[in-house]
Design a protein around this motif. Sequence first.
Motif, PDB file in Angstrom:
ATOM      1  N   VAL A  43      55.679  14.274  58.503  1.00 16.13           N
ATOM      2  CA  VAL A  43      56.565  15.432  58.583  1.00 16.13           C
ATOM      3  C   VAL A  43      56.296  16.193  59.880  1.00 16.13           C
ATOM      4  CG1 VAL A  43      57.243  17.599  57.464  1.00 16.13           C
ATOM      5  CG2 VAL A  43      56.625  15.616  56.065  1.00 16.13           C
ATOM      6  N   HIS A  44      57.335  16.684  60.501  1.00  9.82           N
ATOM      7  CA  HIS A  44      57.213  17.431  61.764  1.00  9.82           C
ATOM      8  C   HIS A  44      56.170  18.549  61.610  1.00  9.82           C
ATOM      9  CE1 HIS A  44      58.193  19.712  65.317  1.00  9.82           C
ATOM     10  NE2 HIS A  44      59.233  18.959  65.618  1.00  9.82           N
ATOM     11  N   VAL A  99      58.294  14.069  52.400  1.00  8.86           N
ATOM     12  CA  VAL A  99      58.232  13.087  53.485  1.00  8.86           C
ATOM     13  C   VAL A  99      59.372  13.364  54.471  1.00  8.86           C
ATOM     14  CG1 VAL A  99      57.140  11.284  52.107  1.00  8.86           C
ATOM     15  CG2 VAL A  99      59.638  11.458  52.163  1.00  8.86           C
ATOM     16  N   GLN A 100      59.335  12.674  55.587  1.00  8.89           N
ATOM     17  CA  GLN A 100      60.419  12.773  56.571  1.00  8.89           C
ATOM     18  C   GLN A 100      60.854  11.371  56.954  1.00  8.89           C
ATOM     19  OE1 GLN A 100      59.914  15.541  59.926  1.00  8.89           O
ATOM     20  NE2 GLN A 100      60.838  14.015  61.287  1.00  8.89           N
ATOM     21  N   ASN A 101      62.171  11.162  57.049  1.00 14.39           N
ATOM     22  CA  ASN A 101      62.700   9.840  57.403  1.00 14.39           C
ATOM     23  C   ASN A 101      63.959   9.979  58.281  1.00 14.39           C
ATOM     24  OD1 ASN A 101      62.460   6.963  57.112  1.00 14.39           O
ATOM     25  ND2 ASN A 101      64.302   7.017  55.854  1.00 14.39           N
ATOM     26  N   PRO A 102      63.923   9.434  59.514  1.00 14.34           N
ATOM     27  CA  PRO A 102      62.780   8.862  60.212  1.00 14.34           C
ATOM     28  C   PRO A 102      61.657   9.888  60.368  1.00 14.34           C
ATOM     29  CG  PRO A 102      64.826   8.337  61.357  1.00 14.34           C
ATOM     30  CD  PRO A 102      65.165   9.360  60.333  1.00 14.34           C
ATOM     31  N   SER A 103      60.436   9.412  60.420  1.00 10.36           N
ATOM     32  CA  SER A 103      59.295  10.319  60.493  1.00 10.36           C
ATOM     33  C   SER A 103      59.235  10.984  61.864  1.00 10.36           C
ATOM     34  CB  SER A 103      57.995   9.553  60.237  1.00 10.36           C
ATOM     35  OG  SER A 103      57.611   8.802  61.380  1.00 10.36           O
ATOM     36  N   PHE A 104      58.348  11.959  61.972  1.00  6.51           N
ATOM     37  CA  PHE A 104      58.180  12.660  63.239  1.00  6.51           C
ATOM     38  C   PHE A 104      57.833  11.696  64.367  1.00  6.51           C
ATOM     39  CE2 PHE A 104      55.213  14.886  66.168  1.00  6.51           C
ATOM     40  CZ  PHE A 104      56.144  15.724  66.771  1.00  6.51           C
ATOM     41  N   PHE A 105      57.093  10.638  64.041  1.00  5.08           N
ATOM     42  CA  PHE A 105      56.682   9.653  65.050  1.00  5.08           C
ATOM     43  C   PHE A 105      57.737   8.576  65.270  1.00  5.08           C
ATOM     44  CE2 PHE A 105      52.849  11.341  63.002  1.00  5.08           C
ATOM     45  CZ  PHE A 105      52.189  11.863  64.093  1.00  5.08           C
ATOM     46  N   GLY A 106      58.850   8.653  64.531  1.00  5.11           N
ATOM     47  CA  GLY A 106      59.958   7.730  64.731  1.00  5.11           C
ATOM     48  C   GLY A 106      60.057   6.597  63.738  1.00  5.11           C
ATOM     49  N   HIS A 107      59.104   6.466  62.817  1.00  3.66           N
ATOM     50  CA  HIS A 107      59.101   5.354  61.863  1.00  3.66           C
ATOM     51  C   HIS A 107      60.205   5.513  60.813  1.00  3.66           C
ATOM     52  CE1 HIS A 107      55.280   3.985  63.495  1.00  3.66           C
ATOM     53  NE2 HIS A 107      54.796   5.200  63.328  1.00  3.66           N
ATOM     54  N   ILE A 108      60.803   4.395  60.433  1.00  2.06           N
ATOM     55  CA  ILE A 108      61.798   4.369  59.359  1.00  2.06           C
ATOM     56  C   ILE A 108      61.147   3.767  58.119  1.00  2.06           C
ATOM     57  CG2 ILE A 108      64.001   3.398  58.601  1.00  2.06           C
ATOM     58  CD1 ILE A 108      64.886   3.402  61.513  1.00  2.06           C
ATOM     59  N   HIS A 109      61.295   4.442  56.982  1.00  6.04           N
ATOM     60  CA  HIS A 109      60.620   4.029  55.759  1.00  6.04           C
ATOM     61  C   HIS A 109      61.613   3.681  54.648  1.00  6.04           C
ATOM     62  CE1 HIS A 109      56.710   5.187  57.293  1.00  6.04           C
ATOM     63  NE2 HIS A 109      57.152   6.409  57.573  1.00  6.04           N
ATOM     64  N   ASP A 110      61.191   2.765  53.796  1.00  4.67           N
ATOM     65  CA  ASP A 110      61.875   2.500  52.530  1.00  4.67           C
ATOM     66  C   ASP A 110      61.185   3.369  51.477  1.00  4.67           C
ATOM     67  OD1 ASP A 110      62.946   1.611  50.180  1.00  4.67           O
ATOM     68  OD2 ASP A 110      62.670  -0.515  50.578  1.00  4.67           O
ATOM     69  N   LEU A 111      61.910   4.312  50.891  1.00  4.06           N
ATOM     70  CA  LEU A 111      61.303   5.300  50.002  1.00  4.06           C
ATOM     71  C   LEU A 111      61.498   4.984  48.521  1.00  4.06           C
ATOM     72  CD1 LEU A 111      62.443   8.520  51.918  1.00  4.06           C
ATOM     73  CD2 LEU A 111      60.254   7.330  52.102  1.00  4.06           C
ATOM     74  N   GLU A 112      62.063   3.846  48.200  1.00  2.00           N
ATOM     75  CA  GLU A 112      62.396   3.559  46.801  1.00  2.00           C
ATOM     76  C   GLU A 112      61.159   3.527  45.907  1.00  2.00           C
ATOM     77  OE1 GLU A 112      64.884   0.183  46.263  1.00  2.00           O
ATOM     78  OE2 GLU A 112      66.507   0.963  47.509  1.00  2.00           O
ATOM     79  N   VAL A 163      61.047  14.974  47.882  1.00  4.71           N
ATOM     80  CA  VAL A 163      61.787  15.782  48.866  1.00  4.71           C
ATOM     81  C   VAL A 163      61.758  15.053  50.198  1.00  4.71           C
ATOM     82  CG1 VAL A 163      61.875  17.979  50.102  1.00  4.71           C
ATOM     83  CG2 VAL A 163      61.195  17.937  47.689  1.00  4.71           C
ATOM     84  N   CYS A 164      62.931  14.755  50.736  1.00  7.45           N
ATOM     85  CA  CYS A 164      63.001  14.025  52.005  1.00  7.45           C
ATOM     86  C   CYS A 164      63.588  14.910  53.097  1.00  7.45           C
ATOM     87  CB  CYS A 164      63.850  12.763  51.841  1.00  7.45           C
ATOM     88  SG  CYS A 164      63.871  11.730  53.323  1.00  7.45           S
ATOM     89  N   GLY A 165      62.806  15.154  54.116  1.00  7.84           N
ATOM     90  CA  GLY A 165      63.272  15.924  55.258  1.00  7.84           C
ATOM     91  C   GLY A 165      63.769  15.019  56.372  1.00  7.84           C
ATOM     92  N   PHE A 166      64.444  15.600  57.336  1.00  5.35           N
ATOM     93  CA  PHE A 166      64.910  14.846  58.502  1.00  5.35           C
ATOM     94  C   PHE A 166      65.147  15.813  59.647  1.00  5.35           C
ATOM     95  CE2 PHE A 166      68.412  15.906  55.706  1.00  5.35           C
ATOM     96  CZ  PHE A 166      69.372  16.463  56.539  1.00  5.35           C
ATOM     97  N   THR A 167      64.961  15.336  60.862  1.00  5.23           N
ATOM     98  CA  THR A 167      65.236  16.150  62.048  1.00  5.23           C
ATOM     99  C   THR A 167      66.417  15.607  62.843  1.00  5.23           C
ATOM    100  OG1 THR A 167      63.628  14.872  63.336  1.00  5.23           O
ATOM    101  CG2 THR A 167      62.843  16.893  62.298  1.00  5.23           C
ATOM    102  N   GLU A 168      66.730  14.327  62.667  1.00  5.78           N
ATOM    103  CA  GLU A 168      67.835  13.688  63.393  1.00  5.78           C
ATOM    104  C   GLU A 168      68.878  13.214  62.390  1.00  5.78           C
ATOM    105  OE1 GLU A 168      70.141  13.214  65.256  1.00  5.78           O
ATOM    106  OE2 GLU A 168      69.243  12.349  67.064  1.00  5.78           O
ATOM    107  N   VAL A 169      69.871  14.076  62.105  1.00  5.63           N
ATOM    108  CA  VAL A 169      70.874  13.768  61.083  1.00  5.63           C
ATOM    109  C   VAL A 169      71.732  12.574  61.476  1.00  5.63           C
ATOM    110  CG1 VAL A 169      72.569  15.394  62.030  1.00  5.63           C
ATOM    111  CG2 VAL A 169      72.653  14.789  59.606  1.00  5.63           C
ATOM    112  N   LEU A 170      71.849  12.295  62.771  1.00  2.00           N
ATOM    113  CA  LEU A 170      72.670  11.178  63.217  1.00  2.00           C
ATOM    114  C   LEU A 170      72.131   9.841  62.709  1.00  2.00           C
ATOM    115  CD1 LEU A 170      75.153  10.441  64.903  1.00  2.00           C
ATOM    116  CD2 LEU A 170      73.651  10.267  66.902  1.00  2.00           C
TER     117      LEU A 170
END
Length: 486
Positions: A196-197, A244-257, A271-278
Motif C-alpha cells: 500500500v502507498h 491491499v493495493q492493486n497494482p501495488s505501490f511498487f507496481g506489482h499486479i496480484h491475483d486476490l481471489e 479492502v482493495c486500494g488503487f492509485t492508478e484507476v486506468l
Amino acid sequence: MLSLICKPKTNFNFYNLRNFFSKGIKTDFLDYKHRYLPQTGKSRREMLKEMGLGSINDLFSDIPKKVLIDKFDKFDYDKMTEEEVFNTVNNILKKNTDVSNLPFFLGAGVYKHNVPSTVDYITQRGEFLTAYTPYQPEVSQGTLTAFFEFQTQVARITGMQVANASMYDGSTALGEAVLMACRSTRRKKVIVGGGVHPHYVQVIDSMTKFSEKVECQHMPPDLNGTQIEKLIQSVDKTTACVVVQNPSFFGHIHDLERLAAACHKHKALLVCGFTEVLSLGAIQSMGEMGADIAAGEGQSIGIPMSFGGPHLGLFSTSKKLMRTMPGRLVGETTDLDGKRAFVLTLGAREQHIRRDKATSNICTSSGICAIAFTVHLTSLGETGFKELAYLNHNKACKLAEKIVNEIPNIKLINDKFFNEFTIQLPFNYSSQRLTKELLKDGIVAGLPLGTLYNGKFDDHLLVACTETNTDEDMDKYVSALKTKLK
C-alpha cells in the motif's frame, strides 16, 4: 472625448500576495479587511493566542526560506496596470519547472495523462462550476444526473454493486474504507499490506488513531510482491479487514481471489486500494476477485496533476454494505408525473448535524472533479478506456525492455506490471542522487524509493510511463541513464 491611451490602474489589492510570499514581511495581515472575510483583527489575535503563535506568519514557518520569493515588495503594485502585474508574476513563475515540456517518468500516485479539451469545456459551464450541494432535487437534476452516471461508471470499472458520489482523494477514501470495515464487522484489528502507498498508510493511521481500540498491524514493505501468502496466514476471527493495493505501490499486479476467500472464511473484509484507476481497463477488477470494498484515486481520468490536488476519491462496495458507506449517494426515483428523477438518498441526518454520531465525517464530495472524470470516461467509452489502458501498458513494457536490454547490471523487480515498475540501480547507486542529476538535464526520472522509506531501498527507482511519453522521451531517458550508470 475619452482618451484611449490612458493608463488604467488596478483596483484590486495585492497586499495578501506580497505578505504571504515575500521574505521582508512588514505587517501581519491581522487587521486586513475584506468583504468576504468575517474575521476581525481581534478574533484573529484570539485564535493565534489559543494556538500559541505570535503572528499569522508563524503558520508558514515550515516553508523553507530558500523557496520564498523576495521580489514582491520591490514592486509598487498600486502604480502598475493589471497586465504589468501579471507579466511580473508570470516571469517569476517561469522559474518553476513545467513538466509538459520534459520527459516525465514520475508516478507514485499522481500520473501525467492527457486531459481532452472536452473536459474543461463541460466542467466550466456555470451549471456545474458554480453548483452547490444538490439538496433540492427539484432544482438540481443536472448535477444529480451527472453524479448518478459517475457512480454507475465507478461501480462498473471496479466490479462492485454500488458506488458513492466521490470522496476527497484516494488516501482519505481508503482510510474511510478501513473505518467502514471496522463498523461493519464490529472488529478492531486491521492488517495493512506492505504494497500500500506509504502516504495512504499514514492517512489510515491518522484516521484510526483516535478510533477506540482500532489496532493497525503493518506488514513490511513488499518490494518483491511476494506477500500475499503471509497476508492469507495473518487473517483470523478477530480481523476486521485486510488492506491491499492493486497494482501495488511498487507496481506489482496480484491475483486476490485466494486472499478474499481467506478473509471471508473468517468473516473479515478485503479492502482493495488503487492509485492508478486506468489499470482497471486492462486488469481484473477488485470486485471480480472478491474484494468487499474498493477505494482509491481517480485523478488519471480527466484530472490534471495540479501540484498534487485537488484530486478525486473513488469508493465502491456491495449492496450488503451499502448502508455503512461514507459520503453521498445519489439514487434513482420518479417524480409526481412518473418521470425518471434523481435524489440524494440513504444519508443520515447525523452525517451533517451530529458529526460525532455519523458513520463518516466526510459529508461532501469532490463534485467538479467527479464530473470531469465522468466527462472524460464517457468520451472514451468502454472500448476507448481499454485501448488507453493497453496503450499505457505497452509503453511501459517498451521502456522497461529498453532499460534492461541497454543498461548493464540494472534489475527489473517486477514480473507483471501495468504502467509503473521498479528498477534496482547497479553499484548501489543512489536513486536520490540519480534523480537530482537527471533533473538538471531536464528529465524527471521517477521516484527514488529511499525518500519514502527512510533511506531503505535507496538504490531503487519507481518509474511510470503513460501515453504522454514519446519514443523520443524514452530514448533520451535511457541514454541519460547509460551515461550516469557507467
